[in-house]
Design a protein around this motif. Structure first.
Motif, PDB file in Angstrom:
ATOM      1  N   GLN A  14      20.196  55.013  48.564  1.00 59.87           N
ATOM      2  CA  GLN A  14      19.982  53.806  47.765  1.00 59.87           C
ATOM      3  C   GLN A  14      21.209  53.478  46.916  1.00 59.87           C
ATOM      4  OE1 GLN A  14      16.316  54.952  45.781  1.00 59.87           O
ATOM      5  NE2 GLN A  14      15.215  53.407  46.977  1.00 59.87           N
ATOM      6  N   VAL A  15      21.849  54.496  46.377  1.00 58.48           N
ATOM      7  CA  VAL A  15      23.064  54.283  45.585  1.00 58.48           C
ATOM      8  C   VAL A  15      24.163  53.740  46.492  1.00 58.48           C
ATOM      9  CG1 VAL A  15      24.874  55.431  44.243  1.00 58.48           C
ATOM     10  CG2 VAL A  15      22.467  56.029  43.863  1.00 58.48           C
ATOM     11  N   LEU A  16      24.299  54.315  47.660  1.00 59.83           N
ATOM     12  CA  LEU A  16      25.322  53.853  48.599  1.00 59.83           C
ATOM     13  C   LEU A  16      25.092  52.394  48.990  1.00 59.83           C
ATOM     14  CD1 LEU A  16      27.821  54.734  50.207  1.00 59.83           C
ATOM     15  CD2 LEU A  16      26.276  55.322  52.076  1.00 59.83           C
ATOM     16  N   ASP A  17      23.848  52.036  49.256  1.00 58.79           N
ATOM     17  CA  ASP A  17      23.537  50.641  49.601  1.00 58.79           C
ATOM     18  C   ASP A  17      23.880  49.698  48.453  1.00 58.79           C
ATOM     19  OD1 ASP A  17      22.632  51.422  52.100  1.00 58.79           O
ATOM     20  OD2 ASP A  17      20.504  51.381  51.530  1.00 58.79           O
ATOM     21  N   ALA A  18      23.560  50.104  47.225  1.00 55.81           N
ATOM     22  CA  ALA A  18      23.850  49.260  46.063  1.00 55.81           C
ATOM     23  C   ALA A  18      25.355  49.088  45.869  1.00 55.81           C
ATOM     24  CB  ALA A  18      23.217  49.861  44.805  1.00 55.81           C
ATOM     25  N   VAL A  19      26.107  50.161  46.054  1.00 57.79           N
ATOM     26  CA  VAL A  19      27.564  50.076  45.911  1.00 57.79           C
ATOM     27  C   VAL A  19      28.150  49.220  47.036  1.00 57.79           C
ATOM     28  CG1 VAL A  19      29.730  51.384  45.844  1.00 57.79           C
ATOM     29  CG2 VAL A  19      27.727  52.267  44.655  1.00 57.79           C
ATOM     30  N   GLN A  20      27.579  49.313  48.227  1.00 59.82           N
ATOM     31  CA  GLN A  20      28.047  48.477  49.334  1.00 59.82           C
ATOM     32  C   GLN A  20      27.827  46.995  49.029  1.00 59.82           C
ATOM     33  OE1 GLN A  20      29.544  49.322  52.676  1.00 59.82           O
ATOM     34  NE2 GLN A  20      30.065  47.255  52.019  1.00 59.82           N
ATOM     35  N   ASP A  25      30.152  41.803  47.275  1.00 62.15           N
ATOM     36  CA  ASP A  25      30.234  40.715  46.292  1.00 62.15           C
ATOM     37  C   ASP A  25      31.652  40.530  45.763  1.00 62.15           C
ATOM     38  OD1 ASP A  25      27.517  40.333  46.549  1.00 62.15           O
ATOM     39  OD2 ASP A  25      27.003  41.321  44.642  1.00 62.15           O
ATOM     40  N   GLU A  26      32.393  41.628  45.660  1.00 60.34           N
ATOM     41  CA  GLU A  26      33.752  41.579  45.099  1.00 60.34           C
ATOM     42  C   GLU A  26      34.832  41.612  46.176  1.00 60.34           C
ATOM     43  OE1 GLU A  26      34.290  44.157  41.753  1.00 60.34           O
ATOM     44  OE2 GLU A  26      32.496  43.374  40.783  1.00 60.34           O
ATOM     45  N   LEU A  27      34.407  41.439  47.427  1.00 62.65           N
ATOM     46  CA  LEU A  27      35.323  41.385  48.578  1.00 62.65           C
ATOM     47  C   LEU A  27      36.199  42.640  48.670  1.00 62.65           C
ATOM     48  CD1 LEU A  27      36.354  37.637  48.313  1.00 62.65           C
ATOM     49  CD2 LEU A  27      34.516  38.636  49.703  1.00 62.65           C
ATOM     50  N   ARG A  28      35.575  43.792  48.447  1.00 58.83           N
ATOM     51  CA  ARG A  28      36.265  45.079  48.600  1.00 58.83           C
ATOM     52  C   ARG A  28      35.562  45.890  49.674  1.00 58.83           C
ATOM     53  NH1 ARG A  28      35.953  45.423  42.656  1.00 58.83           N
ATOM     54  NH2 ARG A  28      38.017  45.054  41.825  1.00 58.83           N
ATOM     55  N   LEU A  30      33.888  49.455  50.883  1.00 57.63           N
ATOM     56  CA  LEU A  30      33.069  50.429  50.170  1.00 57.63           C
ATOM     57  C   LEU A  30      33.953  51.493  49.528  1.00 57.63           C
ATOM     58  CD1 LEU A  30      30.332  51.654  49.391  1.00 57.63           C
ATOM     59  CD2 LEU A  30      30.310  52.772  51.637  1.00 57.63           C
ATOM     60  N   ASN A  31      34.919  51.987  50.269  1.00 60.54           N
ATOM     61  CA  ASN A  31      35.829  53.004  49.750  1.00 60.54           C
ATOM     62  C   ASN A  31      36.607  52.485  48.538  1.00 60.54           C
ATOM     63  OD1 ASN A  31      37.099  55.732  50.337  1.00 60.54           O
ATOM     64  ND2 ASN A  31      38.900  54.409  50.148  1.00 60.54           N
ATOM     65  N   ALA A  32      37.122  51.276  48.632  1.00 56.97           N
ATOM     66  CA  ALA A  32      37.881  50.694  47.518  1.00 56.97           C
ATOM     67  C   ALA A  32      36.987  50.498  46.290  1.00 56.97           C
ATOM     68  CB  ALA A  32      38.505  49.369  47.941  1.00 56.97           C
ATOM     69  N   GLN A  33      35.716  50.127  46.507  1.00 56.80           N
ATOM     70  CA  GLN A  33      34.799  49.930  45.381  1.00 56.80           C
ATOM     71  C   GLN A  33      34.508  51.254  44.678  1.00 56.80           C
ATOM     72  OE1 GLN A  33      33.965  46.991  44.368  1.00 56.80           O
ATOM     73  NE2 GLN A  33      32.547  47.545  42.746  1.00 56.80           N
ATOM     74  N   ILE A  34      34.275  52.308  45.451  1.00 56.20           N
ATOM     75  CA  ILE A  34      34.023  53.623  44.855  1.00 56.20           C
ATOM     76  C   ILE A  34      35.241  54.066  44.054  1.00 56.20           C
ATOM     77  CG2 ILE A  34      33.672  56.076  45.379  1.00 56.20           C
ATOM     78  CD1 ILE A  34      31.911  55.105  47.769  1.00 56.20           C
ATOM     79  N   GLU A  35      36.431  53.895  44.613  1.00 60.00           N
ATOM     80  CA  GLU A  35      37.646  54.269  43.898  1.00 60.00           C
ATOM     81  C   GLU A  35      37.823  53.428  42.634  1.00 60.00           C
ATOM     82  OE1 GLU A  35      42.401  55.043  44.642  1.00 60.00           O
ATOM     83  OE2 GLU A  35      41.112  54.568  46.347  1.00 60.00           O
ATOM     84  N   TYR A  36      37.519  52.139  42.713  1.00 59.09           N
ATOM     85  CA  TYR A  36      37.629  51.245  41.555  1.00 59.09           C
ATOM     86  C   TYR A  36      36.693  51.695  40.433  1.00 59.09           C
ATOM     87  CZ  TYR A  36      36.893  47.110  38.687  1.00 59.09           C
ATOM     88  OH  TYR A  36      36.763  46.245  37.626  1.00 59.09           O
ATOM     89  N   VAL A  37      35.451  51.975  40.773  1.00 60.77           N
ATOM     90  CA  VAL A  37      34.466  52.399  39.769  1.00 60.77           C
ATOM     91  C   VAL A  37      34.888  53.720  39.130  1.00 60.77           C
ATOM     92  CG1 VAL A  37      32.080  53.173  39.453  1.00 60.77           C
ATOM     93  CG2 VAL A  37      32.559  51.130  40.813  1.00 60.77           C
ATOM     94  N   LEU A  38      35.337  54.663  39.939  1.00 54.06           N
ATOM     95  CA  LEU A  38      35.792  55.943  39.392  1.00 54.06           C
ATOM     96  C   LEU A  38      37.016  55.767  38.491  1.00 54.06           C
ATOM     97  CD1 LEU A  38      35.408  58.242  42.518  1.00 54.06           C
ATOM     98  CD2 LEU A  38      34.078  58.360  40.405  1.00 54.06           C
ATOM     99  N   ARG A  39      37.975  54.959  38.940  1.00 54.83           N
ATOM    100  CA  ARG A  39      39.195  54.736  38.156  1.00 54.83           C
ATOM    101  C   ARG A  39      38.877  54.077  36.808  1.00 54.83           C
ATOM    102  NH1 ARG A  39      44.092  54.878  40.044  1.00 54.83           N
ATOM    103  NH2 ARG A  39      43.394  54.523  42.172  1.00 54.83           N
ATOM    104  N   GLU A  40      37.982  53.083  36.814  1.00 58.11           N
ATOM    105  CA  GLU A  40      37.605  52.415  35.567  1.00 58.11           C
ATOM    106  C   GLU A  40      36.903  53.381  34.615  1.00 58.11           C
ATOM    107  OE1 GLU A  40      38.104  49.111  34.251  1.00 58.11           O
ATOM    108  OE2 GLU A  40      39.690  49.537  35.681  1.00 58.11           O
ATOM    109  N   ALA A  41      36.020  54.214  35.139  1.00 59.96           N
ATOM    110  CA  ALA A  41      35.327  55.193  34.294  1.00 59.96           C
ATOM    111  C   ALA A  41      36.324  56.183  33.700  1.00 59.96           C
ATOM    112  CB  ALA A  41      34.259  55.930  35.103  1.00 59.96           C
ATOM    113  N   LEU A  42      37.275  56.625  34.488  1.00 67.22           N
ATOM    114  CA  LEU A  42      38.303  57.549  33.994  1.00 67.22           C
ATOM    115  C   LEU A  42      39.186  56.890  32.941  1.00 67.22           C
ATOM    116  CD1 LEU A  42      39.309  59.175  37.376  1.00 67.22           C
ATOM    117  CD2 LEU A  42      38.256  60.361  35.442  1.00 67.22           C
TER     118      LEU A  42
END
Length: 61
Positions: A14-20, A25-28, A30-42
């Motif tokens: 379910q988390v993977l589907d939501a991130v996808q 929505d942001e034209l990224r 899945l891999n780029a979105q996960i990296e973006y979210v991690l980078r922003e949190a860091l």
């Protein structure tokens, strides 16, 4: 460009589907979105320097 490393990730479906959907929505990818979210949190937690910063603050004065 920074070195990229592969890392297998086990994640709830379910988390993977939501991130996808978020990535779509942001034209990224899945891999780029996960990296973006991690980078922003860091960055927000102060664990990752923002690009263009440097340890020598004298250059900013």
């Amino acid at each position: 460009m920074a070195e990229k490393k592969a890392y297998p990730l086990r994640i709830n479906a379910q988390v993977l589907d939501a991130v996808q959907r978020w990535a779509d929505d942001e034209l990224r990818s899945l891999n780029a979105q996960i990296e973006y979210v991690l980078r922003e949190a860091l960055r927000k937690s102060g664990r990752l320097k923002t690009p263009g910063t440097d340890d020598n603050e004298d250059t900013l004065k």
